[in-house]
Enzyme design. Structure first.
Site, PDB file in Angstrom:
ATOM      1  N   HIS A   1     -52.653  -1.822  85.510  1.00  0.00           N
ATOM      2  CA  HIS A   1     -52.693  -1.941  84.046  1.00  0.00           C
ATOM      3  C   HIS A   1     -53.722  -2.934  83.523  1.00  0.00           C
ATOM      4  CE1 HIS A   1     -50.335  -5.574  84.763  1.00  0.00           C
ATOM      5  NE2 HIS A   1     -50.710  -5.958  83.566  1.00  0.00           N
TER       6      HIS A   1
HETATM    7  C1  UD1 Z   1     -50.450  -7.747  78.648  1.00  0.00           C
HETATM    8  C2  UD1 Z   1     -51.030  -9.084  79.134  1.00  0.00           C
HETATM    9  C3  UD1 Z   1     -51.070  -9.102  80.641  1.00  0.00           C
HETATM   10  C4  UD1 Z   1     -49.716  -8.766  81.244  1.00  0.00           C
HETATM   11  C5  UD1 Z   1     -49.222  -7.441  80.667  1.00  0.00           C
HETATM   12  C6  UD1 Z   1     -47.851  -7.118  81.194  1.00  0.00           C
HETATM   13  C7  UD1 Z   1     -52.700 -10.031  77.593  1.00  0.00           C
HETATM   14  C8  UD1 Z   1     -54.138 -10.327  77.394  1.00  0.00           C
HETATM   15  N1  UD1 Z   1     -52.401  -9.272  78.665  1.00  0.00           N
HETATM   16  O1  UD1 Z   1     -51.340  -6.730  79.098  1.00  0.00           O
HETATM   17  O2  UD1 Z   1     -51.434 -10.402  81.071  1.00  0.00           O
HETATM   18  O3  UD1 Z   1     -49.854  -8.650  82.642  1.00  0.00           O
HETATM   19  O4  UD1 Z   1     -49.187  -7.542  79.238  1.00  0.00           O
HETATM   20  O5  UD1 Z   1     -47.525  -5.785  81.053  1.00  0.00           O
HETATM   21  O6  UD1 Z   1     -51.895 -10.466  76.814  1.00  0.00           O
HETATM   22  N2  UD1 Z   1     -49.737  -0.506  74.672  1.00  0.00           N
HETATM   23  C9  UD1 Z   1     -48.805   0.471  74.402  1.00  0.00           C
HETATM   24  N3  UD1 Z   1     -47.511   0.107  74.142  1.00  0.00           N
HETATM   25  C10 UD1 Z   1     -47.107  -1.196  74.141  1.00  0.00           C
HETATM   26  C11 UD1 Z   1     -48.065  -2.194  74.390  1.00  0.00           C
HETATM   27  C12 UD1 Z   1     -49.367  -1.829  74.666  1.00  0.00           C
HETATM   28  O7  UD1 Z   1     -49.127   1.648  74.386  1.00  0.00           O
HETATM   29  O8  UD1 Z   1     -45.909  -1.461  73.908  1.00  0.00           O
HETATM   30  C13 UD1 Z   1     -51.128  -0.113  74.974  1.00  0.00           C
HETATM   31  C14 UD1 Z   1     -52.038  -0.187  73.778  1.00  0.00           C
HETATM   32  O9  UD1 Z   1     -52.999   0.807  73.910  1.00  0.00           O
HETATM   33  C15 UD1 Z   1     -52.730  -1.553  73.969  1.00  0.00           C
HETATM   34  C16 UD1 Z   1     -52.840  -1.639  75.463  1.00  0.00           C
HETATM   35  O10 UD1 Z   1     -51.648  -1.000  75.953  1.00  0.00           O
HETATM   36  O11 UD1 Z   1     -53.960  -1.643  73.326  1.00  0.00           O
HETATM   37  C17 UD1 Z   1     -52.918  -3.031  75.999  1.00  0.00           C
HETATM   38  O12 UD1 Z   1     -51.790  -3.796  75.559  1.00  0.00           O
HETATM   39  P1  UD1 Z   1     -51.854  -5.390  75.528  1.00  0.00           P
HETATM   40  O13 UD1 Z   1     -50.585  -5.930  75.042  1.00  0.00           O
HETATM   41  O14 UD1 Z   1     -53.113  -5.828  74.816  1.00  0.00           O
HETATM   42  O15 UD1 Z   1     -52.111  -5.778  77.032  1.00  0.00           O
HETATM   43  P2  UD1 Z   1     -51.377  -5.330  78.376  1.00  0.00           P
HETATM   44  O16 UD1 Z   1     -52.333  -4.528  79.180  1.00  0.00           O
HETATM   45  O17 UD1 Z   1     -50.043  -4.767  78.146  1.00  0.00           O
END
Ligand code: UD1
Length: 343
Positions: free
Chosen positions: A198
């Site tokens: 991820h």
């Molecule tokens: C975040 C943390 C990472 C952690 C991970 C745990 C940061 C920079 N990264 O990464 O350190 O290991 O969480 O899982 O904070 N999205 C969804 N649904 C959700 C949340 C996110 O579809 O509920 C998708 C969206 O497209 C979003 C992307 O995932 O843009 C990334 O989400 P984000 O919260 O920015 O980072 P993670 O990869 O989840």
């Protein structure tokens, strides 16, 4: 007693809060629980509140996804309103996400002292947003709870020596607590490799993850792959025979699936440790890790994005070293709560 504001937002932070929650209750800490809403999908958030019997957060800031800048800024703006209304005496932050960064900046601006749980981890790769978030949070925290000796030493190298408490790792606490229940879930049919991907560096473009899955499939290596929503979007149209792409799993199922796997491939920090707790070999899809003890012990191998290396490691399992309890004895939550109560 002080009033504490606990800030969570992403999946691993909810898990860490869960490890701490029984001690928060036992010590009758006065607290406000705030969820930033960084993770909002049921499979990344609600599922853990239900499974781990957590109370509803007092506030959900519902910030959702966005660029690092907009996510951090939105959490800060929304959290500011909560702080102005609730006037907490002390903040508690977990890990290294954008939620952590937003909390540390805002608490500092508002002159609210705070503790950082999981302090001192370093990958020494500033291209990772998480590394930036950790460095800043550790600089600004009043109290630093480290999960391991290595993490404490990292802080020392940066001149951070005061108020550092090496308490152990909350993930290990929770693992010890639920270990006897891991087998309560049915595991997939053996043999299989458990795979998760991820991280931003592995998912910002589809090429790497698609090539990896295609290579594993060509080699007929059966994989169970719970995909983070953003990873899922990159792979859902691939035609694969041997890779089973499923939704992100709840906590206990994850442990169960790791336990029965032949090996684990991951870029997650939490999962590489859970694999280690279960004494599984793990191939890390990164060039470095902040959990260096696992590599040193021989249980983990760093493969970066080198797919040939991944396949080679899968085909020729390596000798592992001795298992050490690098991450405490399972009472980190107790130590953290004792210290918070004494403030
Ligand atoms: C975040 C943390 C990472 C952690 C991970 C745990 C940061 C920079 N990264 O990464 O350190 O290991 O969480 O899982 O904070 N999205 C969804 N649904 C959700 C949340 C996110 O579809 O509920 C998708 C969206 O497209 C979003 C992307 O995932 O843009 C990334 O989400 P984000 O919260 O920015 O980072 P993670 O990869 O989840």
């Amino acid at each position: 007693m002080k009033r504490f504001l606990f800030l969570v937002g992403a999946r691993p932070q909810i898990i860490k809060f869960a490890a701490l929650f029984s001690e928060i209750k036992r010590h009758r800490l006065k607290y406000i629980l705030v969820h930033s809403g960084q993770h909002y999908d049921k499979t990344l958030s609600d599922i853990f509140f239900e499974e781990l019997n957590l109370p509803e957060p007092h506030y959900n800031l519902k910030v959702g996804s966005g660029s690092h800048a907009s996510q951090t800024a939105e959490i800060m703006l929304a959290l500011q309103n909560v702080i102005d209304r609730e006037k907490p005496d002390f903040g508690v932050l977990f890990g290294d996400t954008n939620t952590t960064l937003a909390g540390s900046l805002l608490f500092s601006q508002k002159n609210i002292p705070f503790a950082h749980i999981e302090a001192g981890l370093r990958s020494y790769n500033k291209n990772m947003p998480e590394e930036i978030n950790r460095i800043i949070t550790d600089r600004l925290a009043l109290i630093l709870f480290t999960p391991s000796r290595l993490a404490s030493e990292n802080l020392k190298k940066e001149g951070i020596i005061e108020n550092v408490y090496e308490v152990g790792d909350l993930h290990f606490d929770l693992f010890k607590k639920v270990e006897h229940r891991i087998n309560n879930n049915p595991a997939p049919k053996k043999p299989y490799v458990f795979l998760t991907v991820h991280r931003e560096e592995n998912t910002e473009s589809p090429e790497f993850i698609q090539s990896l899955l295609n290579a594993l499939d060509r080699e007929k290596i059966r994989c169970i792959f719970p995909a983070h929503p953003r990873t899922h979007n990159l792979v859902k149209n691939l035609k694969l025979k041997h890779i089973e792409i499923i939704k992100p799993l709840p906590y206990l199922k994850t442990l169960n699936f790791i336990k029965h796997a032949d090996m684990v491939i991951t870029d997650s920090g939490g999962l590489q440790k859970e694999a280690y707790f279960l004494k599984k070999r793990v191939i890390i899809l990164r060039k470095e890790t902040e959990w260096g003890e696992i590599v040193k012990s021989g249980f983990a191998k760093l493969a970066g994005r080198d797919i040939e290396t991944v396949i080679k490691l899968l085909k020729t399992p390596w000798e592992v070293g001795k298992y050490f309890n690098y991450y405490g004895t399972g009472n980190a939550a107790h130590k953290i709560a004792e210290l918070l109560v004494s403030l």
